[in-house]
Design a protein around this motif. Structure first.
Motif, mmCIF file in Angstrom:
data_model
loop_
_atom_site.group_PDB
_atom_site.id
_atom_site.type_symbol
_atom_site.label_atom_id
_atom_site.label_comp_id
_atom_site.label_asym_id
_atom_site.label_seq_id
_atom_site.Cartn_x
_atom_site.Cartn_y
_atom_site.Cartn_z
ATOM 1 N N ARG A 56 3.548 13.922 3.845
ATOM 2 C CA ARG A 56 3.958 13.433 4.259
ATOM 3 C C ARG A 56 5.645 13.216 4.741
ATOM 4 O O ARG A 56 6.233 12.707 5.329
ATOM 5 N N SER A 119 2.489 3.600 17.631
ATOM 6 C CA SER A 119 1.983 3.446 15.955
ATOM 7 C C SER A 119 3.780 3.479 15.688
ATOM 8 O O SER A 119 3.558 2.906 14.541
ATOM 9 N N GLU A 123 9.786 4.685 13.258
ATOM 10 C CA GLU A 123 10.259 3.689 12.033
ATOM 11 C C GLU A 123 9.430 4.120 10.716
ATOM 12 O O GLU A 123 9.987 3.253 9.622
ATOM 13 N N ILE A 124 8.394 4.605 10.887
ATOM 14 C CA ILE A 124 8.146 5.494 9.524
ATOM 15 C C ILE A 124 8.561 6.332 8.979
ATOM 16 O O ILE A 124 8.762 6.709 7.684
ATOM 17 N N ASP A 339 8.090 -4.603 9.114
ATOM 18 C CA ASP A 339 7.441 -3.139 8.342
ATOM 19 C C ASP A 339 7.075 -2.540 8.961
ATOM 20 O O ASP A 339 5.232 -2.836 8.616
ATOM 21 N N ALA A 341 5.300 0.317 8.249
ATOM 22 C CA ALA A 341 4.403 0.732 7.345
ATOM 23 C C ALA A 341 3.177 -0.459 6.531
ATOM 24 O O ALA A 341 2.122 0.141 6.077
ATOM 25 N N TRP A 379 -0.839 2.636 9.199
ATOM 26 C CA TRP A 379 -0.034 3.341 8.636
ATOM 27 C C TRP A 379 -0.669 3.483 7.224
ATOM 28 O O TRP A 379 -0.563 4.313 6.484
ATOM 29 N N GLN A 380 -1.271 2.563 6.813
ATOM 30 C CA GLN A 380 -2.714 2.982 4.891
ATOM 31 C C GLN A 380 -3.334 3.559 4.983
ATOM 32 O O GLN A 380 -3.966 3.760 4.402
#
Length: 465
Positions: A56, A119, A123-124, A339, A341, A379-380
């Motif tokens: 990541r 997706s 922002e991630i 958020d 994520a 995203w988890q």
């Protein structure tokens, strides 16, 4: 498609093709391209993004290289691919579309570009946030590269279909009528706050006279302050719900009203309680007239599953007490706090099936690159969720507030109508948020009415391809 991108690309393929091609089969290989083949012909797209199998901490290295390249009319003219807009930026890959022995090869990764947009990958990997912990539109690639006002994911989808139809003329993107407008109201301030004290009244009157330049509004507020105990909500300038529903019904629109059912951050979450008898009357009136009710997740719920569950249950109980039995499945976050994520997973875990928070607070446009509802990405879990996003395209505060775009009324109206046209042109559902407490003066009401009344153009799928 590349095996290591299976979940991401299957999700994108569902967005692009849905159930439109009978017998469509997906298979995996170890190459970095996507290949569509049938009847001896092949259409090949580069597949450069995403590479989610990387650590990541390396994901940020996958962000598009700026300035973006663009498709040009000359580059695709021989393949009769019409450009849907005056410029078509390329997020990943290059602009070449070249013939092969069996079909075409496209150097642009259009599927990866759609994943990037839907997706919210940027922002991630970006730490940019405003004072409300929101990723601002001003920090987005779409703003920097000037395509925030264009639904680029929808445009990519149409470009893919144009090439598919070029090789297989029998395959056409399904025709569909323009989707209805989605009008919604976040019930932050159902009642005028200035009745709380003379000091609050004086401050609000000053705004009416100096900022809103409306002596009539100031006079109405004075009458409401003096006689609200006698006449109830009759002169309350914020209680515009009957007018709101009348206008929607006159244009065949059912509005959705989102109510706050918790105080996770004090007064920022409004001054009413969901059990207030006046709110119960309002809930009954909305349901009786056939409009919809959803939850407005309070300020600190965007990362908190337990708070979301408690507020959802509290709203359901209040609805039952009001004689409106309803399972609340739709949500919009207060202040559009989000958020990427965490929030989609929290909402899904709390039992919601749809969210409509998908717009930037500081500017109108296409945060997700689309005006079409779509399943959200987790995203988890790195897979799609059972949660639909209905993207928010315009909030009146984004256009008019001095904190954000601060457009004139004329500029705001032009922006609303332009974004509505672009949304419906590509088969989206134009989502407009207008607060009941922001219908205080003629100009605000005029823009709201014009947004509902304007005629729609024919969708691209019916007129261009």
């Amino acid at each position: 498609m590349p095996q290591r991108k299976e979940e991401a690309l299957k999700w994108v393929c569902d967005f692009v093709f849905g159930q439109a091609i009978p017998g469509l089969q997906l298979s995996l290989h170890d190459q970095d391209h996507i290949e569509i083949s049938a009847a001896g012909k092949t259409l090949i797209f580069a597949s450069l993004f995403p590479q989610l199998d990387l650590p990541r901490e390396e994901w940020s290295q996958q962000s598009p290289a700026e300035p973006l390249q663009e498709f040009s009319a000359e580059a695709v003219e021989s393949f009769t691919l019409p450009l849907p807009i005056e410029r078509m930026p390329i997020l990943f890959g290059g602009p070449e579309v070249a013939p092969t022995a069996t079909g075409l090869k496209v150097d642009a990764d259009l599927f990866g570009g759609i994943f990037f947009l839907l997706s919210r990958f940027e922002e991630i990997v970006s730490a940019e946030r405003d004072t409300h912990d929101r990723f601002p539109g001003s920090a987005s690639l779409a703003y920097r590269e000037k395509f925030l006002s264009h639904p680029l994911a929808d445009i990519y989808r149409h470009a893919i279909w144009a090439l598919v139809s070029l090789l297989w003329p029998g395959l056409k993107m399904p025709k569909y009528p323009a989707q209805p407008i989605h009008v919604s109201c976040d019930v932050d301030e159902p009642f005028d706050r200035s009745v709380r004290s003379p000091a609050a009244l004086l401050r609000t009157l000053a705004g009416d006279l100096l900022k809103r330049r409306s002596p009539a509004l100031a006079a109405k507020r004075l009458v409401n302050f003096a006689f609200s105990s006698v006449f109830g909500l009759r002169f309350d300038p914020c209680y515009t719900f009957d007018w709101y529903m009348n206008i929607c019904e006159a244009h065949g629109v059912r509005a959705t009203f989102y109510f706050i059912a918790g105080k996770s951050a004090g007064l920022i979450d409004g001054t009413y309680e969901i059990e207030d008898p006046r709110i119960a009357n309002l809930l009954r009136a909305i349901a009786r007239r056939g409009h919809r009710i959803g939850m407005h997740g309070s300020y600190n719920t965007y990362k908190d599953i337990d708070r979301l569950k408690r507020e959802r249950l509290r709203l359901v109980v209040a609805l039952e007490a009001a004689g409106v039995p309803l399972d609340v499945l739709e949500n919009r976050q207060h202040y559009l706090r989000w958020d990427a994520a965490l929030t989609p997973d929290c909402l899904s875990a709390a039992g919601f099936k749809m969210d409509t928070s998908g717009g930037f607070a500081d500017m109108a446009g296409f945060r997700y690159g689309t005006g079409r509802p779509f399943r959200m990405w987790s995203w988890q879990r790195l897979e799609p969720l059972d949660l639909t996003q209905k993207p928010l395209i315009v909030m009146e505060g984004s256009l008019l507030s001095p904190l954000y775009q601060q457009l004139s009324f004329e500029e705001a109206l032009a922006t609303v109508l332009s974004l509505k046209q672009k949304t419906t042109q590509y088969g989206g559902e134009f989502s407009l948020l207008w607060h009941n407490s922001e219908l205080l003066i003629y100009q605000q009401k005029s823009i709201f009415q014009a947004a509902l009344a304007s005629q729609l153009r024919t969708p691209v799928s019916q007129s261009r391809y």
